[in-house]
Design a protein around this motif. Sequence first.
Motif, PDB file in Angstrom:
ATOM      1  N   ARG A 100      15.131  -4.646  -3.587  1.00 51.69           N
ATOM      2  CA  ARG A 100      15.020  -6.175  -3.488  1.00 51.69           C
ATOM      3  C   ARG A 100      15.666  -6.601  -2.109  1.00 51.69           C
ATOM      4  NH1 ARG A 100      18.246  -7.240  -7.669  1.00 51.69           N
ATOM      5  NH2 ARG A 100      16.432  -8.045  -8.863  1.00 51.69           N
ATOM      6  N   VAL A 101      16.777  -5.688  -1.703  1.00 53.97           N
ATOM      7  CA  VAL A 101      17.616  -6.005  -0.656  1.00 53.97           C
ATOM      8  C   VAL A 101      16.648  -5.511   0.714  1.00 53.97           C
ATOM      9  CG1 VAL A 101      19.590  -5.199   0.849  1.00 53.97           C
ATOM     10  CG2 VAL A 101      19.671  -5.508  -1.748  1.00 53.97           C
ATOM     11  N   TRP A 102      15.740  -4.529   0.686  1.00 51.04           N
ATOM     12  CA  TRP A 102      15.066  -4.239   1.712  1.00 51.04           C
ATOM     13  C   TRP A 102      13.887  -5.246   1.924  1.00 51.04           C
ATOM     14  CZ3 TRP A 102      14.746  -1.267   6.056  1.00 51.04           C
ATOM     15  CH2 TRP A 102      15.375  -0.357   5.980  1.00 51.04           C
ATOM     16  N   ALA A 103      13.535  -5.836   0.733  1.00 49.26           N
ATOM     17  CA  ALA A 103      12.477  -6.829   1.066  1.00 49.26           C
ATOM     18  C   ALA A 103      13.059  -8.167   1.733  1.00 49.26           C
ATOM     19  CB  ALA A 103      12.057  -7.296  -0.438  1.00 49.26           C
ATOM     20  N   TYR A 104      14.482  -8.282   1.339  1.00 47.09           N
ATOM     21  CA  TYR A 104      15.021  -9.466   2.027  1.00 47.09           C
ATOM     22  C   TYR A 104      15.204  -9.258   3.415  1.00 47.09           C
ATOM     23  CZ  TYR A 104      16.781 -11.767  -2.145  1.00 47.09           C
ATOM     24  OH  TYR A 104      16.911 -12.108  -3.514  1.00 47.09           O
ATOM     25  N   LEU A 105      15.491  -7.828   3.661  1.00 43.34           N
ATOM     26  CA  LEU A 105      15.914  -7.586   5.151  1.00 43.34           C
ATOM     27  C   LEU A 105      14.402  -7.577   6.198  1.00 43.34           C
ATOM     28  CD1 LEU A 105      17.614  -6.224   7.534  1.00 43.34           C
ATOM     29  CD2 LEU A 105      17.296  -4.013   6.192  1.00 43.34           C
ATOM     30  N   GLU A 106      13.486  -7.041   5.516  1.00 44.99           N
ATOM     31  CA  GLU A 106      12.010  -7.098   6.111  1.00 44.99           C
ATOM     32  C   GLU A 106      11.822  -8.561   6.564  1.00 44.99           C
ATOM     33  OE1 GLU A 106      10.720  -4.621   7.216  1.00 44.99           O
ATOM     34  OE2 GLU A 106      10.649  -2.894   5.653  1.00 44.99           O
TER      35      GLU A 106
ATOM     36  N   TRP B  71      14.250  -1.826  16.975  1.00 46.79           N
ATOM     37  CA  TRP B  71      15.081  -0.687  16.516  1.00 46.79           C
ATOM     38  C   TRP B  71      14.613  -0.203  15.429  1.00 46.79           C
ATOM     39  CZ3 TRP B  71      17.726   1.668  13.018  1.00 46.79           C
ATOM     40  CH2 TRP B  71      18.520   2.651  13.174  1.00 46.79           C
ATOM     41  N   PHE B  72      14.547  -0.963  14.444  1.00 43.55           N
ATOM     42  CA  PHE B  72      14.048  -0.447  13.078  1.00 43.55           C
ATOM     43  C   PHE B  72      12.731   0.106  13.200  1.00 43.55           C
ATOM     44  CE2 PHE B  72      17.500  -2.783  11.312  1.00 43.55           C
ATOM     45  CZ  PHE B  72      17.734  -1.886  10.083  1.00 43.55           C
ATOM     46  N   ASP B  73      11.706  -0.416  13.854  1.00 45.91           N
ATOM     47  CA  ASP B  73      10.208   0.013  14.111  1.00 45.91           C
ATOM     48  C   ASP B  73      10.262   1.279  14.704  1.00 45.91           C
ATOM     49  OD1 ASP B  73       9.361  -2.416  12.759  1.00 45.91           O
ATOM     50  OD2 ASP B  73       8.846  -3.179  14.447  1.00 45.91           O
ATOM     51  N   ALA B  74      11.118   1.363  15.519  1.00 50.17           N
ATOM     52  CA  ALA B  74      11.180   2.769  16.318  1.00 50.17           C
ATOM     53  C   ALA B  74      11.779   3.958  15.651  1.00 50.17           C
ATOM     54  CB  ALA B  74      11.867   2.507  17.709  1.00 50.17           C
ATOM     55  N   HIS B  75      12.670   3.626  14.726  1.00 48.06           N
ATOM     56  CA  HIS B  75      13.690   4.538  14.068  1.00 48.06           C
ATOM     57  C   HIS B  75      13.465   4.720  12.570  1.00 48.06           C
ATOM     58  CE1 HIS B  75      15.601   3.621  17.909  1.00 48.06           C
ATOM     59  NE2 HIS B  75      15.955   4.806  18.196  1.00 48.06           N
ATOM     60  N   ILE B  76      13.188   3.887  11.782  1.00 50.70           N
ATOM     61  CA  ILE B  76      13.021   3.946  10.395  1.00 50.70           C
ATOM     62  C   ILE B  76      11.628   3.755  10.083  1.00 50.70           C
ATOM     63  CG2 ILE B  76      13.824   3.251   7.978  1.00 50.70           C
ATOM     64  CD1 ILE B  76      16.548   2.860   9.240  1.00 50.70           C
TER      65      ILE B  76
ATOM     66  N   HIS C 283       7.463   3.700   5.479  1.00 47.26           N
ATOM     67  CA  HIS C 283       7.683   4.479   4.079  1.00 47.26           C
ATOM     68  C   HIS C 283       9.012   4.971   3.748  1.00 47.26           C
ATOM     69  CE1 HIS C 283       7.295   8.008   7.048  1.00 47.26           C
ATOM     70  NE2 HIS C 283       7.756   8.807   5.788  1.00 47.26           N
ATOM     71  N   GLN C 284       9.991   4.874   4.726  1.00 46.36           N
ATOM     72  CA  GLN C 284      11.071   5.372   4.292  1.00 46.36           C
ATOM     73  C   GLN C 284      12.109   4.289   4.141  1.00 46.36           C
ATOM     74  OE1 GLN C 284      11.619   8.608   7.398  1.00 46.36           O
ATOM     75  NE2 GLN C 284      12.099   9.766   5.464  1.00 46.36           N
ATOM     76  N   ARG C 285      11.683   3.070   4.161  1.00 45.59           N
ATOM     77  CA  ARG C 285      12.163   1.835   3.777  1.00 45.59           C
ATOM     78  C   ARG C 285      12.096   1.446   2.221  1.00 45.59           C
ATOM     79  NH1 ARG C 285      10.789  -2.003   9.133  1.00 45.59           N
ATOM     80  NH2 ARG C 285      10.760  -0.474  10.733  1.00 45.59           N
ATOM     81  N   GLY C 286      12.998   0.642   1.914  1.00 43.45           N
ATOM     82  CA  GLY C 286      12.816   0.038   0.627  1.00 43.45           C
ATOM     83  C   GLY C 286      13.423   0.911  -0.453  1.00 43.45           C
ATOM     84  N   GLY C 287      14.150   1.897  -0.327  1.00 45.61           N
ATOM     85  CA  GLY C 287      15.102   2.751  -0.984  1.00 45.61           C
ATOM     86  C   GLY C 287      14.517   3.516  -2.147  1.00 45.61           C
ATOM     87  N   ALA C 288      13.032   3.467  -2.363  1.00 47.34           N
ATOM     88  CA  ALA C 288      12.522   4.255  -3.507  1.00 47.34           C
ATOM     89  C   ALA C 288      12.485   5.802  -3.307  1.00 47.34           C
ATOM     90  CB  ALA C 288      11.081   3.658  -3.773  1.00 47.34           C
TER      91      ALA C 288
END
Length: 323
Positions: free
Chosen positions: A287-293, A307-312, A315-320
């Motif tokens: 949920r928190v990642w969905a808000y952040l995105e 920065w996020f697009d370059a470093h994370i 597929h490694q976002r979202g916390g799953a």
Amino acid sequence: MTPPAAAPEFLKGAGWDDAEILPLAGDASFRRYFRVLAPGRRAVLMDAPPPHEDPRPFLTVAEHLIALGFSAPRTLAADLRHGLVLLEDFGDARMREVIDAAPEAELRIYADAVDLLARLHRHPAADLPPYDEREYLREASLLTEWYAPALGLQVEDESYRAAWREALAPLLQDRSVTVLRDYHAENIMLIEGRDGVDGLGLLDFQDALAGHPAYDLVSLLQDARRDVPEAIEADMLQRYLETARPGGGFLDAYWLLGAQRNAKIVGIFTRLWKRDGKPRYLSYLPRVWAYLERDLEQPALAPVKAWFDAHIPAHQRGGARLA
């Protein structure tokens, strides 16, 4: 949730020696809460054990809020040496559970909560430390400190902080209001017998700072612990704009502070799992990642999004992948 050893003597000295002490709640910190029951009365016992916790900021902010006419718990007794505080009991009708049981009340309750912020923001900030660049960056960096390593990602923290410095610069000078910092549906009580804003009891404000008015609004409308429909977020954001009439740049500040807060929460919830053995907080990360995105898609967040697009990787976002 065993009561602290000093509690019986403290309650006796406060005139509650005939009371029963029952577990009420713990939270993400070292604080714990107990309900104190005596014939014909009840109260809440806060256990804020030193040196980990200090209840004095809570008491100071509570006094400030009460003086302004808001419903913060009144202090019945305190033993600061042992970190014990006896507080007014607002009951069991917490905003989250009330809405879960009566979804038709959701819009009305959120409107009251937004109106409370608009009313609070008519007053100058309390005498509190500033929500400054250093604090914003410290909080945002919890993501690179805890989330990235948990996934085995090697990221460069200074470029991350530089992106945040650039994005946050336009709002740093606004420290005009008291920012409660954890204003959301699990920290707002609906007090029986009181209506509207007056019926909302405030909790968990011991970390308050003097900062930007958008922060508590985004804390309420991008709630880490419950889904707030986007339509309600949009309606309530508009309601605040019409009621409070904040200055220019407020919408950019809303999305910026939403991203900053959500990045912080991703880091904190990862830390609660990794360091403190509280895996239940991982369930909130999608949920928190969905808000952040969603926040990152706003133009004001362009440096941080890059920065996020370059470093994370996506597929490694979202916390799953932490579960």
